[in-house]
Each structure stands twice: as C-alpha cells, then as structure tokens.
Design a protein around this motif. Structure first.
Motif, mmCIF file in Angstrom:
data_model
loop_
_atom_site.group_PDB
_atom_site.id
_atom_site.type_symbol
_atom_site.label_atom_id
_atom_site.label_comp_id
_atom_site.label_asym_id
_atom_site.label_seq_id
_atom_site.Cartn_x
_atom_site.Cartn_y
_atom_site.Cartn_z
ATOM 1 N N SER A 16 -1.868 -10.309 -41.694
ATOM 2 C CA SER A 16 -3.113 -9.738 -41.002
ATOM 3 C C SER A 16 -2.439 -8.759 -39.903
ATOM 4 O O SER A 16 -1.860 -9.422 -39.012
ATOM 5 N N ALA A 17 -3.034 -7.873 -39.573
ATOM 6 C CA ALA A 17 -2.848 -6.713 -38.496
ATOM 7 C C ALA A 17 -4.244 -6.103 -37.976
ATOM 8 O O ALA A 17 -4.897 -5.857 -38.668
ATOM 9 N N PRO A 18 -4.312 -6.039 -36.763
ATOM 10 C CA PRO A 18 -5.172 -5.148 -36.436
ATOM 11 C C PRO A 18 -5.317 -3.671 -36.814
ATOM 12 O O PRO A 18 -4.104 -3.209 -36.745
ATOM 13 N N SER A 19 -6.436 -3.092 -37.278
ATOM 14 C CA SER A 19 -6.435 -1.994 -37.916
ATOM 15 C C SER A 19 -5.989 -0.963 -36.716
ATOM 16 O O SER A 19 -5.525 0.126 -37.116
ATOM 17 N N TRP A 20 -6.028 -0.981 -35.517
ATOM 18 C CA TRP A 20 -5.614 -0.179 -34.524
ATOM 19 C C TRP A 20 -4.043 -0.417 -33.774
ATOM 20 O O TRP A 20 -3.718 0.297 -33.210
ATOM 21 N N GLN A 21 -3.484 -1.507 -34.355
ATOM 22 C CA GLN A 21 -2.263 -1.843 -34.097
ATOM 23 C C GLN A 21 -1.660 -2.397 -35.119
ATOM 24 O O GLN A 21 -1.084 -3.662 -35.217
ATOM 25 N N TRP A 77 1.375 -2.443 -36.617
ATOM 26 C CA TRP A 77 2.762 -2.705 -36.372
ATOM 27 C C TRP A 77 2.857 -4.087 -35.989
ATOM 28 O O TRP A 77 3.928 -4.841 -35.466
ATOM 29 N N HIS A 78 1.695 -4.977 -35.810
ATOM 30 C CA HIS A 78 1.690 -6.177 -35.004
ATOM 31 C C HIS A 78 1.124 -7.074 -35.983
ATOM 32 O O HIS A 78 0.001 -7.277 -36.160
ATOM 33 N N LEU A 79 1.864 -7.888 -36.882
ATOM 34 C CA LEU A 79 1.663 -8.673 -38.010
ATOM 35 C C LEU A 79 1.442 -10.203 -37.533
ATOM 36 O O LEU A 79 2.375 -10.590 -36.985
ATOM 37 N N SER A 80 0.632 -10.884 -38.381
ATOM 38 C CA SER A 80 0.687 -12.489 -38.190
ATOM 39 C C SER A 80 0.609 -12.693 -39.632
ATOM 40 O O SER A 80 0.235 -12.163 -40.529
ATOM 41 N N ALA A 81 1.312 -13.894 -39.835
ATOM 42 C CA ALA A 81 1.327 -14.395 -41.408
ATOM 43 C C ALA A 81 0.968 -15.892 -41.379
ATOM 44 O O ALA A 81 1.212 -16.762 -40.266
ATOM 45 N N THR A 82 0.301 -16.336 -42.595
ATOM 46 C CA THR A 82 -0.026 -17.725 -42.816
ATOM 47 C C THR A 82 0.473 -17.999 -43.968
ATOM 48 O O THR A 82 0.482 -17.176 -44.955
ATOM 49 N N LEU A 83 1.405 -19.027 -44.289
ATOM 50 C CA LEU A 83 1.943 -19.422 -45.556
ATOM 51 C C LEU A 83 1.095 -20.775 -46.000
ATOM 52 O O LEU A 83 0.674 -21.543 -45.214
ATOM 53 N N PRO A 84 1.186 -21.007 -47.271
ATOM 54 C CA PRO A 84 0.269 -22.195 -47.838
ATOM 55 C C PRO A 84 1.041 -23.453 -47.264
ATOM 56 O O PRO A 84 2.360 -23.512 -46.856
ATOM 57 N N ALA A 108 3.899 -28.527 -45.290
ATOM 58 C CA ALA A 108 3.824 -28.489 -44.007
ATOM 59 C C ALA A 108 2.360 -28.520 -43.526
ATOM 60 O O ALA A 108 1.191 -28.149 -44.294
ATOM 61 N N GLN A 109 1.882 -29.033 -42.481
ATOM 62 C CA GLN A 109 0.342 -28.962 -42.109
ATOM 63 C C GLN A 109 -0.090 -27.751 -41.448
ATOM 64 O O GLN A 109 -1.028 -27.132 -41.669
ATOM 65 N N ALA A 110 0.975 -27.066 -40.760
ATOM 66 C CA ALA A 110 0.878 -25.769 -40.176
ATOM 67 C C ALA A 110 1.923 -25.123 -40.419
ATOM 68 O O ALA A 110 3.131 -25.448 -39.705
ATOM 69 N N LEU A 111 1.985 -23.660 -40.895
ATOM 70 C CA LEU A 111 3.175 -22.984 -41.382
ATOM 71 C C LEU A 111 2.778 -21.447 -41.231
ATOM 72 O O LEU A 111 2.065 -21.093 -41.840
ATOM 73 N N GLY A 112 3.315 -20.873 -40.069
ATOM 74 C CA GLY A 112 2.782 -19.416 -39.920
ATOM 75 C C GLY A 112 3.674 -18.782 -38.721
ATOM 76 O O GLY A 112 4.727 -19.401 -38.451
ATOM 77 N N GLY A 113 3.461 -17.446 -38.708
ATOM 78 C CA GLY A 113 4.270 -16.956 -37.404
ATOM 79 C C GLY A 113 3.808 -15.353 -37.361
ATOM 80 O O GLY A 113 2.592 -15.317 -37.678
ATOM 81 N N SER A 114 4.308 -14.759 -36.559
ATOM 82 C CA SER A 114 3.944 -13.291 -36.173
ATOM 83 C C SER A 114 5.394 -12.221 -36.317
ATOM 84 O O SER A 114 6.348 -12.881 -36.144
ATOM 85 N N LEU A 115 5.172 -11.156 -36.529
ATOM 86 C CA LEU A 115 6.192 -10.079 -36.585
ATOM 87 C C LEU A 115 5.630 -8.936 -35.828
ATOM 88 O O LEU A 115 4.507 -8.430 -36.189
ATOM 89 N N VAL A 116 6.421 -8.475 -35.018
ATOM 90 C CA VAL A 116 6.256 -7.308 -34.288
ATOM 91 C C VAL A 116 7.184 -6.146 -34.385
ATOM 92 O O VAL A 116 8.131 -6.649 -34.242
ATOM 93 N N LYS A 148 8.541 -2.280 -33.982
ATOM 94 C CA LYS A 148 8.366 -1.045 -32.721
ATOM 95 C C LYS A 148 7.760 0.173 -33.427
ATOM 96 O O LYS A 148 8.241 0.553 -34.444
ATOM 97 N N PRO A 149 6.474 0.585 -32.882
ATOM 98 C CA PRO A 149 5.978 1.799 -33.514
ATOM 99 C C PRO A 149 6.915 3.083 -33.551
ATOM 100 O O PRO A 149 7.850 3.258 -32.605
ATOM 101 N N GLY A 150 6.879 3.812 -34.667
ATOM 102 C CA GLY A 150 7.736 5.104 -34.993
ATOM 103 C C GLY A 150 8.369 5.079 -36.251
ATOM 104 O O GLY A 150 8.085 4.112 -37.050
ATOM 105 N N PRO A 151 9.171 6.274 -36.496
ATOM 106 C CA PRO A 151 9.210 6.313 -38.198
ATOM 107 C C PRO A 151 10.138 5.077 -38.575
ATOM 108 O O PRO A 151 9.885 5.013 -39.849
ATOM 109 N N ALA A 152 11.004 4.550 -37.894
ATOM 110 C CA ALA A 152 11.713 3.446 -38.567
ATOM 111 C C ALA A 152 11.334 2.053 -38.691
ATOM 112 O O ALA A 152 11.797 1.337 -39.324
#
Length: 328
Positions: free
Chosen positions: A81-86, A88-95, A111-119, A121-125
């Motif tokens: 999931s990511a905000p539509s205005w941002q 490049w800032h992702l959050s993840a949820t795994l089963p 696991a009872q809770a398994l997840g994370g986030s990935l950010v 850098k805005p730009g072509p790469a």
C-alpha cells in the motif's frame, strides 16, 4: 459559485485520471516484474484498489524458486500500500503463514504480526532509501526436525548518505526459544533453551545501487563492516567487530575480531551441535585455555582472519574460506 464548482469538479476529474493511470502503471509494472525473472512464478491475480487516497496492491499466490541453489519462498498473498500522492513510500503486510525452501529442507513460517515498509528515493532510478520489517511471535519449523520461536524481530536498512551502493543494517532478535534437536543440544551443553538476544550492526557495500535497474546490474555484496554485534545465550556472550571485502568471485578477505565470554560453555555447545567431535574436544579446550590466559581465563579474544582463500581463528587454521554466492 459555478466557477468554483467547475474548478472543483475539474480537480476531481484530474485526480481520478491520475489515480487510474497510477493504478494501471502499478498493475503493469507488477506483472512485468514477475515476467522478467524466470524464478518468479506468475501470480494468480494482481489487483489495485484504494481510490482515491491510496494504491492498495494485492498479489495472490506469490512464489519464488531457484532450483539451482535449492531455495524458494511461497505465500498465499502479498499486500502493498502507498499514498497516491507519495507512491514511493510503500508499506507491506504478509500473511500469518508462509513457506521457505533452503538447501535440503523446507521451513514453515508463522507469525502473529508480519509486515514492514519500504521507502524509495523519488527519481528515475527509484533507488532504495530505507527498509523496516518486523515480526511478533515468529515461529520457524524445519523438515529437518528443528524449530525456533522468536518473540520479536526487527530489521532496518538505510542508504548511507551520499553513497547509493552502501546501506546501514540493523537486526535485533529477542527471546529466541529453540525446539527439537536444537533444544536437546542446548540442554546437553548446559545452556538454557532460550537465546536472550542476537544483535547486528553493520554497513554493507554493493557493486551497484539497489534501484529499479538491479535486475540488469545485479548488485553483489562487495564489503561488510560489522559494528557492535553480539549474541547473548545464558552466561555466554559472543561479540564481533571488523571488516571484510568480497571480490568478484565471491571470495571474502578481511578480519573479524571475536570476543567470547564463558568460552568453555561455547565449546560444550559446539560438541553438542556436532561442530566439534568429543574426541577432539580436550585438545580444543587446552588450546583455547592457553589463548584465554592473557585475559583472565574466562574471556577468549581471537581474530577470524580470511586471506588468500583460507580462513583461520587466531593461530588455528579452519580451511578454505566459504565463497559468498554471486548473482548471475
């Protein structure tokens, strides 16, 4: 008033169009990612929802397999999931349940809770900026007969400022409860079944940036600086610090300084785990006692040295240094 209403309607339509284009790009990009690597199996479905504020991506039946190395991973669903205005800032949820293949074994993960986030850098790469992952009540069970429970697990990485090829890594594991033959080996070695703490602080350097071009550039580990890392198990503590470099063939060279308190317990554990034979244990004990004499007898300080394709622990030769697999 009409002009304001018209302006508002126009903005809504523009935003709806932006979201639709974004959702289409996310869907196509996800499918292209799976199609670009033969080790990734085609997912059952790829769906995007969340209009208008978010891009919520759901990918069902995700599987990765590398028969050459005997590794793989399977999960019924991955949600990003990511905000539509941002975007490049992702959050993840795994089963709660997944499976991982390792050479010679399959490990089930719960696991009872398994997840994370990935950010990124805005730009072509879209270079990787930072990652955070966490798990609560993590349970690992292997087909080889061992199991391991972890109360909390935390992993973070962050790109070193000004260098897209280096990332600082932090790993913290607390409350590791062993089971199966691991627990039996711990009992035999008079160690408690629970490992209190594993902590790693390191900076990893790669051959290329971790970005959207990684599929072609194939970043490989080139250096590792270990800082203030430790394992606490009962009254035994192992600390490590040092630096290694890895050449293009995956051969590491360098030195890691190890400090071990209550080393006799560690030797008993090595025998119980089958790393040292009972027949060789007295010889090892005499040698280690000699090395530990300079620090009072209860702490052992030795460098782990890798040079010229060989590895040694202090003056003790350990044989060929293991190579680190390189991406082909």
């Amino acid at each position: 008033m009409r002009r304001l209403l018209g302006l508002g309607l126009g903005l809504v339509l523009l935003w709806a169009g932006w979201w639709a284009l974004g959702a289409q790009a996310v869907t196509q990009g996800t499918r292209a990612l799976f199609a670009s690597d033969a080790r990734l199996h085609a997912p059952q479905s790829v769906d995007v929802a969340g209009f208008p504020a978010r891009f919520d991506l759901t990918v069902k039946e995700v599987a990765f397999s590398d028969p050459r190395r005997g590794t793989g991973w399977r999960t019924p669903v991955v949600q990003l999931s990511a905000p539509s205005w941002q975007p490049w800032h992702l959050s993840a949820t795994l089963p709660a349940r997944q499976e991982m293949d390792l050479p010679g074994q399959t490990v089930s993960i719960a696991a009872q809770a398994l997840g994370g986030s990935l950010v990124l850098k805005p730009g072509p790469a879209l270079a990787l900026n930072r990652v955070a992952a966490s798990a609560e009540a993590l349970d690992l069970r292997s087909t080889l007969g061992w199991d391991l429970g972890i109360n909390t697990a935390r992993l973070t990485t962050r790109q070193v400022e000004g260098d897209a090829t280096r990332h600082a890594i932090t790993l913290d594991l607390a409350g590791l409860a062993t089971g199966g033959w691991l627990a039996r080996a711990a009992t035999k070695a008079t160690l408690p079944p629970d490992v209190a703490e594993i902590a790693l602080r390191a900076v990893a350097g790669f051959s290329a940036p971790l970005d959207r071009h990684a599929g072609n550039s194939r970043p490989a580990l080139r250096s590792l600086v270990v800082q203030d890392s430790r394992i606490r198990w009962g009254t035994m503590t192992l600390a490590a610090a040092g630096e290694i470099a890895v050449d293009a063939t995956g051969r590491p060279e360098g030195r890691i300084d190890l400090g071990l308190t209550n080393w006799r317990e560690a030797l008993q554990a090595a025998v119980a785990l089958g790393l040292v034979t009972p027949e060789a244990a007295p010889t090892w004990e005499r040698m280690l006692a000699m090395f530990a004499a300079s620090s009072g007898g209860e702490r052992l300080d030795l460098p782990l040295v890798m040079a010229g394709g060989r590895m040694s622990l202090g003056p003790l030769p350990l044989g060929p240094v293991p190579r680190i697999a390189q991406r082909q």
